[in-house]
Design an enzyme around this catalytic site. Structure first.
Site, mmCIF file in Angstrom:
data_model
loop_
_atom_site.group_PDB
_atom_site.id
_atom_site.type_symbol
_atom_site.label_atom_id
_atom_site.label_comp_id
_atom_site.label_asym_id
_atom_site.label_seq_id
_atom_site.Cartn_x
_atom_site.Cartn_y
_atom_site.Cartn_z
ATOM 1 N N GLY A 205 0.984 -1.266 0.079
ATOM 2 C CA GLY A 205 -0.023 0.156 0.053
ATOM 3 C C GLY A 205 0.691 1.266 0.111
ATOM 4 C CB CYS A 206 0.031 4.819 -1.068
ATOM 5 S SG CYS A 206 -1.589 4.869 -0.145
#
Length: 353
Positions: free
Chosen positions: A163-164
């Protein structure tokens, strides 16, 4: 405890045909743009239910005149014509479709960009995503695709792109976690509106977002267990995410409770050694990064500042690129035996004088 990955390079071979599933969202658009410029991996098929039989430019107007492809309905994709597959579906969708793709005989690399294969423990999914994983056996086979800290990507058949927030925070804390010293990190990070996806919501409505900062999921964001899975249980993490009044990019800081006084040169050596062979991490000692230089690039920028007793580490990255699409292409390159930065960085040009 994470161990840094070795730098990876190879010579490009024949062009590989790549499929992108669910390519109408922001991340899908970024993947399409990267593949359009890739020297050895070409977009072959891109799917969308909403835009089936329409040109890519219908969903991504900036790609009109640049990408000559038409969206295919997901149930019409010909997997036999593909060498690798990038899945940009929403959370909960990939875990439903990837097992069927594998059962139908697709044997090329699959890179998933959702959370559906990031966790080794299937119990995480009902706790954090309100769903039981339908294919828990695949979780043991999936490789967590943080290129700077995994040597297993090149030989994997299924890679889960991080995920970011998890990318930025893990890259920030991993050199400290590698010291095998228990510590606590207090992280505050702000993301732009594109982090909420292409579907409009009250949280992304312009009058409410413009000029505003809105915290959300305080101490309860789903990237927290993802980060701790990589760093180890000796790292305690308090995470406060927030939405900022911009479109792209994540900027954050980690204030570290380190158990003893730390010399600035020692901290610098930890980061410089960890990322010496990492082409998509840019480090700066004695200062924190700003956001704008990282936006639109495949880099995560890291910087640190310490007075000997307090350690602060900052990070900045583009949530759609290093936080999603360009990191997925890093993984794709490794899985195809290509140079890790193919299609992401311009190769130096030697000029004779």
């Amino acid at each position: 405890m994470p161990q840094p990955a070795h730098s990876f390079s190879a010579s490009p071979t024949a062009v590989s045909h790549i499929g992108v599933l669910h390519g109408a969202g922001y991340v899908g658009g970024a993947l399409i743009r990267l593949l359009a410029a890739h020297p050895a991996a070409a977009l072959h098929t891109v799917t969308s239910r909403t835009f089936a039989d329409q040109p890519v430019g219908a969903a991504h107007p900036s790609l009109r005149g640049q990408v000559d492809h038409t969206f295919t309905a997901p149930d019409e994709i010909a997997f036999g014509s593909l060498d690798a597959l990038l899945v940009a579906a929403e959370h909960g969708r990939s875990m439903q479709v990837v097992p069927g793709i594998l059962e139908d005989g697709f044997d090329g690399p699959i890179i998933d960009l959702s959370a559906d294969f990031r966790f080794r423990d299937p119990a995480v999914y009902p706790e954090w995503f309100d769903t039981a994983h339908p294919a828990p056996g695949l979780l043991a086979d999936a490789v967590y695709g943080l290129p700077e800290w995994s040597d297993e990507i090149g030989g994997a058949s299924l890679v889960a792109t991080p995920g970011c927030y998890a990318t930025g925070i893990t890259l920030t804390l991993a050199p400290l976690a590698q010291q095998d010293v228990p510590f606590t990190a207090h992280v505050t990070a702000l993301t732009g509106a594109s982090g909420s996806g292409a579907t409009p919501s009250s949280a992304t409505h312009f009058p409410d977002r413009d000029g505003n900062v809105r915290p959300y999921k305080v101490l309860g964001h789903q990237h927290r267990p993802e980060i701790r899975q990589t760093l180890g249980t000796h790292v305690s993490l308090d995470f406060v995410p927030a939405s900022g009044p911009w479109t792209r990019g994540i900027w954050g800081t980690a204030q570290i409770e380190w158990p003893k006084a730390t010399d600035p040169n020692t901290v610098s050596s930890w980061y410089e050694e960890a990322y010496a062979g990492a082409p998509c991490v840019r480090c700066s000692s004695d200062r924190l990064p700003s956001l704008q230089p990282a936006v639109g690039t495949p880099f995560c920028d890291l910087g640190w500042k310490t007075d000997g007793s307090t350690l602060v580490v900052g990070f900045a990255l583009d949530n759609l690129l290093k936080g999603a699409a360009s990191q997925a292409v890093q993984n794709l390159n490794r899985m195809l035996g290509l140079p890790e930065t193919a299609g992401l960085l311009t190769s130096p040009v030697s000029v004779s004088t």
